[in-house]
Every structure is written in structure tokens, then in C-alpha cells.
Design an enzyme around this catalytic site. Structure first.
Site, PDB file in Angstrom:
ATOM      1  N   ASN A   8       2.678 -65.496   0.953  1.00  0.00           N
ATOM      2  CA  ASN A   8       2.668 -66.837   0.373  1.00  0.00           C
ATOM      3  C   ASN A   8       2.172 -67.807   1.439  1.00  0.00           C
ATOM      4  O   ASN A   8       2.894 -68.103   2.381  1.00  0.00           O
ATOM      5  CB  ASN A   8       4.104 -67.191  -0.068  1.00  0.00           C
ATOM      6  CG  ASN A   8       4.233 -68.627  -0.539  1.00  0.00           C
ATOM      7  OD1 ASN A   8       3.228 -69.293  -0.799  1.00  0.00           O
ATOM      8  ND2 ASN A   8       5.468 -69.091  -0.668  1.00  0.00           N
ATOM      9  N   TRP A   9       0.948 -68.259   1.257  1.00  0.00           N
ATOM     10  CA  TRP A   9       0.363 -69.157   2.270  1.00  0.00           C
ATOM     11  C   TRP A   9       0.886 -70.580   2.138  1.00  0.00           C
ATOM     12  O   TRP A   9       0.597 -71.424   2.975  1.00  0.00           O
ATOM     13  CB  TRP A   9      -1.170 -69.142   2.162  1.00  0.00           C
ATOM     14  CG  TRP A   9      -1.813 -67.981   2.873  1.00  0.00           C
ATOM     15  CD1 TRP A   9      -1.216 -66.800   3.238  1.00  0.00           C
ATOM     16  CD2 TRP A   9      -3.176 -67.889   3.318  1.00  0.00           C
ATOM     17  NE1 TRP A   9      -2.117 -65.983   3.868  1.00  0.00           N
ATOM     18  CE2 TRP A   9      -3.341 -66.625   3.935  1.00  0.00           C
ATOM     19  CE3 TRP A   9      -4.277 -68.730   3.235  1.00  0.00           C
ATOM     20  CZ2 TRP A   9      -4.548 -66.199   4.480  1.00  0.00           C
ATOM     21  CZ3 TRP A   9      -5.489 -68.315   3.773  1.00  0.00           C
ATOM     22  CH2 TRP A   9      -5.614 -67.053   4.393  1.00  0.00           C
ATOM     23  N   LYS A  10       1.588 -70.890   1.063  1.00  0.00           N
ATOM     24  CA  LYS A  10       2.108 -72.254   0.836  1.00  0.00           C
ATOM     25  C   LYS A  10       0.959 -73.261   0.960  1.00  0.00           C
ATOM     26  O   LYS A  10      -0.160 -72.950   0.582  1.00  0.00           O
ATOM     27  CB  LYS A  10       3.255 -72.557   1.793  1.00  0.00           C
ATOM     28  CG  LYS A  10       4.302 -71.454   1.825  1.00  0.00           C
ATOM     29  CD  LYS A  10       5.537 -71.859   2.539  1.00  0.00           C
ATOM     30  CE  LYS A  10       6.446 -70.660   2.679  1.00  0.00           C
ATOM     31  NZ  LYS A  10       7.789 -71.013   3.094  1.00  0.00           N
ATOM     32  N   HIS A  92       9.802 -70.556  -6.686  1.00  0.00           N
ATOM     33  CA  HIS A  92      10.065 -70.529  -5.239  1.00  0.00           C
ATOM     34  C   HIS A  92      11.052 -71.650  -4.913  1.00  0.00           C
ATOM     35  O   HIS A  92      11.019 -72.719  -5.529  1.00  0.00           O
ATOM     36  CB  HIS A  92       8.755 -70.725  -4.476  1.00  0.00           C
ATOM     37  CG  HIS A  92       8.886 -70.460  -3.016  1.00  0.00           C
ATOM     38  ND1 HIS A  92       9.441 -71.384  -2.153  1.00  0.00           N
ATOM     39  CD2 HIS A  92       8.569 -69.385  -2.256  1.00  0.00           C
ATOM     40  CE1 HIS A  92       9.443 -70.883  -0.928  1.00  0.00           C
ATOM     41  NE2 HIS A  92       8.918 -69.666  -0.962  1.00  0.00           N
ATOM     42  N   GLU A  94      11.116 -73.730  -2.670  1.00  0.00           N
ATOM     43  CA  GLU A  94      10.486 -75.007  -2.318  1.00  0.00           C
ATOM     44  C   GLU A  94      10.060 -75.768  -3.566  1.00  0.00           C
ATOM     45  O   GLU A  94      10.085 -76.999  -3.593  1.00  0.00           O
ATOM     46  CB  GLU A  94       9.314 -74.760  -1.356  1.00  0.00           C
ATOM     47  CG  GLU A  94       9.843 -74.353   0.032  1.00  0.00           C
ATOM     48  CD  GLU A  94       8.904 -73.519   0.865  1.00  0.00           C
ATOM     49  OE1 GLU A  94       7.720 -73.380   0.521  1.00  0.00           O
ATOM     50  OE2 GLU A  94       9.385 -72.968   1.887  1.00  0.00           O
ATOM     51  N   GLU A 162      15.140 -64.451  -2.098  1.00  0.00           N
ATOM     52  CA  GLU A 162      14.833 -65.251  -0.920  1.00  0.00           C
ATOM     53  C   GLU A 162      15.986 -66.216  -0.639  1.00  0.00           C
ATOM     54  O   GLU A 162      16.057 -67.296  -1.253  1.00  0.00           O
ATOM     55  CB  GLU A 162      13.554 -66.061  -1.136  1.00  0.00           C
ATOM     56  CG  GLU A 162      12.329 -65.209  -1.394  1.00  0.00           C
ATOM     57  CD  GLU A 162      11.057 -65.930  -0.965  1.00  0.00           C
ATOM     58  OE1 GLU A 162      10.350 -65.396  -0.114  1.00  0.00           O
ATOM     59  OE2 GLU A 162      10.809 -67.033  -1.474  1.00  0.00           O
ATOM     60  N   GLY A 168      11.589 -69.546   6.558  1.00  0.00           N
ATOM     61  CA  GLY A 168      10.972 -70.328   7.620  1.00  0.00           C
ATOM     62  C   GLY A 168      11.894 -70.670   8.780  1.00  0.00           C
ATOM     63  O   GLY A 168      11.558 -71.501   9.615  1.00  0.00           O
ATOM     64  N   SER A 207      11.838 -64.999   6.448  1.00  0.00           N
ATOM     65  CA  SER A 207      11.654 -64.649   7.861  1.00  0.00           C
ATOM     66  C   SER A 207      11.371 -63.168   8.090  1.00  0.00           C
ATOM     67  O   SER A 207      11.805 -62.598   9.095  1.00  0.00           O
ATOM     68  CB  SER A 207      12.863 -65.120   8.688  1.00  0.00           C
ATOM     69  OG  SER A 207      12.966 -66.530   8.639  1.00  0.00           O
ATOM     70  N   GLY A 228       6.146 -65.534   4.101  1.00  0.00           N
ATOM     71  CA  GLY A 228       5.529 -66.840   4.270  1.00  0.00           C
ATOM     72  C   GLY A 228       4.729 -66.910   5.557  1.00  0.00           C
ATOM     73  O   GLY A 228       3.591 -66.458   5.634  1.00  0.00           O
ATOM     74  N   GLY A 229       5.340 -67.439   6.599  1.00  0.00           N
ATOM     75  CA  GLY A 229       4.644 -67.707   7.856  1.00  0.00           C
ATOM     76  C   GLY A 229       3.874 -66.523   8.409  1.00  0.00           C
ATOM     77  O   GLY A 229       2.742 -66.671   8.878  1.00  0.00           O
TER      78      GLY A 229
HETATM   79  C1  PEP Z   1       8.542 -67.771   1.645  1.00  0.00           C
HETATM   80  O1  PEP Z   1       8.091 -68.905   1.710  1.00  0.00           O
HETATM   81  O2  PEP Z   1       8.541 -67.195   0.567  1.00  0.00           O
HETATM   82  C2  PEP Z   1       9.035 -67.171   2.865  1.00  0.00           C
HETATM   83  C3  PEP Z   1       9.740 -66.076   2.765  1.00  0.00           C
HETATM   84  O3  PEP Z   1       8.725 -67.789   4.067  1.00  0.00           O
HETATM   85  P1  PEP Z   1       8.967 -67.199   5.549  1.00  0.00           P
HETATM   86  O4  PEP Z   1       8.514 -65.760   5.536  1.00  0.00           O
HETATM   87  O5  PEP Z   1       8.135 -68.064   6.428  1.00  0.00           O
HETATM   88  O6  PEP Z   1      10.424 -67.303   5.816  1.00  0.00           O
END
Ligand code: PEP
Length: 248
Positions: A8-10, A92, A94, A162, A168, A207, A228-229
Site C-alpha cells: 500500500n503506497w498510500k 483501511h 486511515e 491491521e 507505521g 510494520s 505500507g512503508g
Molecule cells: C498499512 O498502511 O497498511 C501498513 C500496514 O503500513 P506500515 O506497513 O507502514 O505499518
């Protein structure tokens, strides 16, 4: 069941970032797991073009419940499919936090995704306060019941657990905590969808990085990750794809 490594590049990435996609495809031309990247909407068509002829799948990060109409700034599931997407992330945390999305809306979006032929990656997860209050299973169970539509199948729905506090932050639940939640989600799905539930992929997200992927993928009922990241760089996401491909 083919496991799924989803990135997920957000709200990250411009055309220059497509070099990462090419590097990922070159490094993992035929992984044992499914590989998915969900860029911002502006990059979907370009990324789909860059991924043509490869195993990399492309997804959106949200969609509207309708197919078209007067909804400035929104994108329909059919438009995502037209741009080259085959998946869409829905619900999600967010989106739930920033846009007030509730379970009923997520469910309606998942129905729209199904109608457009997309596979929905439906997210659930507790806040830190909910975990501290001992409400994790109740919260994720309720989100699951409210967000997953009746027509969900192993082909059109993926569930991502999640924990909001792990996204993050560099923090992750213990492996036992992940196992507990994933076992609970599998059981709730089995109650509702019967034998179909065994094939529904349950992703862990929060994470995930190369250094913890292997141990997380060894947890029962973890069928992949939503990342994500660490999905922004081909080297990191590729290492996670490699870890999932190597998992039993
Ligand atoms: C996400 O945004 O779905 C996520 C899991 O982010 P991260 O891996 O950066 O925690």
C-alpha cells in the site's frame, strides 16, 4: 490458496517511483506468492502499463459505492478496473479515521468492487485503547461482520488484520497475539461462509518489514501481508515477497 504480498503506497509516489516497480518485477519474475502493489490513483494506469506481461497485480486504495455520477474527487470500482487494477483496498484505518468511513460504507464499497470484478482487501483492526481494554476480538469481529458483504468468496475478498497502533509505528503485536486474532477471524468467517472461509486469505498488516516477515508468515492463519512503508522500495518489498514465497 496462493498467499498474497500486498503493498500500500498510500499518498506516496510520482512517475519517478515506477523504477521501483521495474526493479521488483526483474527481481521476482515468478514468485510463489501473489504480488500486489496499490499506488495512488494517479499512478494506477502507468503502473499497470509498467507491469504488463508480469505477475505483478495492481490495486486501488479506495473506491466509491456507485459506478459513475456527480461525486467530485471520487473514483468508481469500474474506473479502477478500467485503469488496470484487479484489487482495491477498502476500510483501511486511515480511511476510517480521516474520512469517517464506517463498516456499512466499507461493505457497500466491497459490493461495488465485486460488481466491477475487483478483489477487495477489507481491513479491520483495533486501536491501542481498544486493545488495552481487552476488546480486540470484539472490535475486529464486529468490523468483520459489518464490512464483509454476504457475497464474499475466496476469490473476491481478502481480509487484512491491521492493528491501528502498529501501522507505521515500527511496533507489532506478539506472534501469539497475531495468531489469536487471525484464528478468531477464520472462525468467524467459517461460521458465516462455511467451507469457503478456509480459502479466504487473511493478511497481517502493521510494520511488516524484511526483518520480521519470516516469523510473522510462520503464524497460523497468516496468508500474507499488507505492507505500507516497506512496500515503497523494491529491495524491502522484494525481501518480504521472498519470505512469503519461502513460507509453507
Ligand atoms: C498499512 O498502511 O497498511 C501498513 C500496514 O503500513 P506500515 O506497513 O507502514 O505499518
Amino acid at each position: 490458496m496462493k498467499k498474497l504480498a500486498a503493498g500500500n503506497w498510500k499518498m506516496n509516489g510520482t512517475a519517478a517511483a515506477l523504477a521501483e516497480v521495474k526493479a521488483l518485477i526483474d527481481a521476482y519474475p515468478d514468485p510463489a506468492c501473489e504480488m500486489l502493489l496499490c499506488p495512488p490513483a494517479t499512478l494506477i494506469a502507468q503502473m499497470a502499463w509498467a507491469a504488463r506481461g508480469s505477475v505483478l497485480k495492481i490495486g486501488g486504495q479506495d473506491c466509491h459505492t456507485g459506478t459513475s455520477g456527480a461525486h467530485t474527487g471520487d473514483i468508481s470500482a469500474a474506473m479502477l478496473a478500467d485503469a488496470g487494477a484487479s484489487y482495491v483496498i477498502l476500510g483501511h484505518s486511515e480511511r476510517r479515521a480521516d474520512h469517517g468511513e464506517r463498516d456499512a460504507l466499507v461493505r457497500a464499497k466491497a459490493e461495488a468492487a465485486r460488481a466491477a470484478g475487483l478483489t477487495a482487501v477489507i481491513c479491520v483492526g483495533e486501536t491501542e485503547a481498544e486493545r488495552d481494554a481487552g476488546r480486540t476480538l470484539e472490535v475486529v469481529g464486529s468490523q468483520l461482520a459489518g464490512s464483509v458483504p454476504d457475497g464474499a468468496t475466496a476469490a473476491n475478498a481478502v481480509i487484512a488484520y491491521e492493528p491501528v497502533w502498529a501501522i507505521g509505528t515500527g511496533r507489532t503485536p506478539t506472534l501469539a497475539e497475531i495468531a489469536e486474532v487471525h484464528g478468531h477471524l477464520r472462525a468467524r468467517l467459517a461460521e458465516r461462509f462455511g467451507p469457503e472461509a478456509a480459502g479466504m486469505r487473511l493478511l497481517y498488516g502493521g510494520s511488516v518489514k524484511p526483518s520480521n516477515a519470516t516469523e510473522i508468515f510462520a503464524v497460523a492463519n497468516v496468508d500474507g501481508a499488507l505492507v505500507g512503508g516497506a512496500s515503497l522500495k523494491a529491495a524491502d518489498f522484494g525481501a518480504i515477497v521472498g519470505a512469503l514465497s519461502a513460507a509453507d
